[in-house]
Write a protein that holds these residues in place. Sequence first.
Motif, PDB file in Angstrom:
ATOM      1  N   THR A 175     -67.028  44.665  60.913  1.00 34.96           N
ATOM      2  CA  THR A 175     -66.574  45.596  59.880  1.00 34.96           C
ATOM      3  C   THR A 175     -66.543  47.014  60.427  1.00 34.96           C
ATOM      4  O   THR A 175     -65.568  47.755  60.245  1.00 34.96           O
ATOM      5  CB  THR A 175     -67.508  45.537  58.661  1.00 34.96           C
ATOM      6  N   HIS A 231     -65.360  36.343  47.350  1.00 31.68           N
ATOM      7  CA  HIS A 231     -65.210  37.594  48.103  1.00 31.68           C
ATOM      8  C   HIS A 231     -66.335  38.559  47.759  1.00 31.68           C
ATOM      9  O   HIS A 231     -66.861  39.252  48.635  1.00 31.68           O
ATOM     10  CB  HIS A 231     -63.864  38.249  47.783  1.00 31.68           C
ATOM     11  N   ASP A 286     -66.984  40.976  51.035  1.00 34.21           N
ATOM     12  CA  ASP A 286     -65.713  41.347  51.659  1.00 34.21           C
ATOM     13  C   ASP A 286     -65.077  42.549  50.974  1.00 34.21           C
ATOM     14  O   ASP A 286     -64.266  43.256  51.573  1.00 34.21           O
ATOM     15  CB  ASP A 286     -64.715  40.185  51.572  1.00 34.21           C
ATOM     16  N   ARG A 289     -60.886  35.571  56.224  1.00 33.85           N
ATOM     17  CA  ARG A 289     -61.733  35.629  55.045  1.00 33.85           C
ATOM     18  C   ARG A 289     -61.140  34.857  53.873  1.00 33.85           C
ATOM     19  O   ARG A 289     -61.876  34.404  52.998  1.00 33.85           O
ATOM     20  CB  ARG A 289     -61.975  37.083  54.630  1.00 33.85           C
TER      21      ARG A 289
END
Length: 299
Positions: free
Chosen positions: A6, A138, A143, A199
């Motif tokens: 990230t 998510h 995410d 993802r």
Amino acid sequence: MGTAKTFILLAMLTALFMAIGYLVGGMLGMTVAFVVAAGMNAFSYWNADKIVLKMQGARELTPETMTPMLRTFANDVASLAERAGLPTPKVYIIETPQPNAFATGRDPSHAAVAATTGLLGMLTREEVSGVMAHELAHVGNRDTLTMTITATIAGAIGMLANFALFFGRDRNGLIGSLAIMIIAPIAAGLVQMAISRSREYVADARGAEICGNPLWLASALEKIERGARASVNVQAERNPAMAHMYISNPLSGRGADNLFSTHPTTASRVAALRRMAGDQMSASTDDATPARRAAGPWG
């Protein structure tokens, strides 16, 4: 997504933002771009849900404004969140005929999920449960923060690239300015792609576990793809840098799983979900989950 990955992805966007600032305004432009990027990251962290929801024209569901169907929808989201072990998120509706949905927020305690009116009008209750379970996945996988900050910075990169044509001529010439306009949005799109593609598969699998039936989400994805081709999401078209946040690409003409797509193909996702359903059926043919007993078609 791991913290290190990230950080790297967000650092790439920030560096790209600074590079364009340098090409447009030299060292001063790069310094200004760095300050702006740092400020955007901080502002996005604390206001991620507000930024995205406002730009997509979403309105929060409240007891005073809920119809019976929307109340059922909100209750289903709360039940799915409880099943996933998450706090109940705020629930929003977007007025557009295109079926779609997304989640946002900096963490599970400050999350929001949004569905379009087209999603509720086109899908069955079971299919909607599959979609919202995907969005809650998510949230649970954290995410949403990365996706939202990426959307904010990528959108700013696109705007900065457009400014280059008008303010960078003396330094770079017309060709250089045009190159910035073309390359910067593509580079930002590639970073978006790196964030969202893998993802989506993870969220599909976890969403299927939350709702209790992979076939609900598989069927929903097929309907959403057909609906997205048949109608235009005006808010998404105005803010294309946020396309990767939706469960299915909301932009017209981008159904193919090519270099610039923000999502895997629907066919590949559905195939993975059907394999998951087959594995579950092989493991047990008589163990009905609470999700299978609870849900039903919209009344």
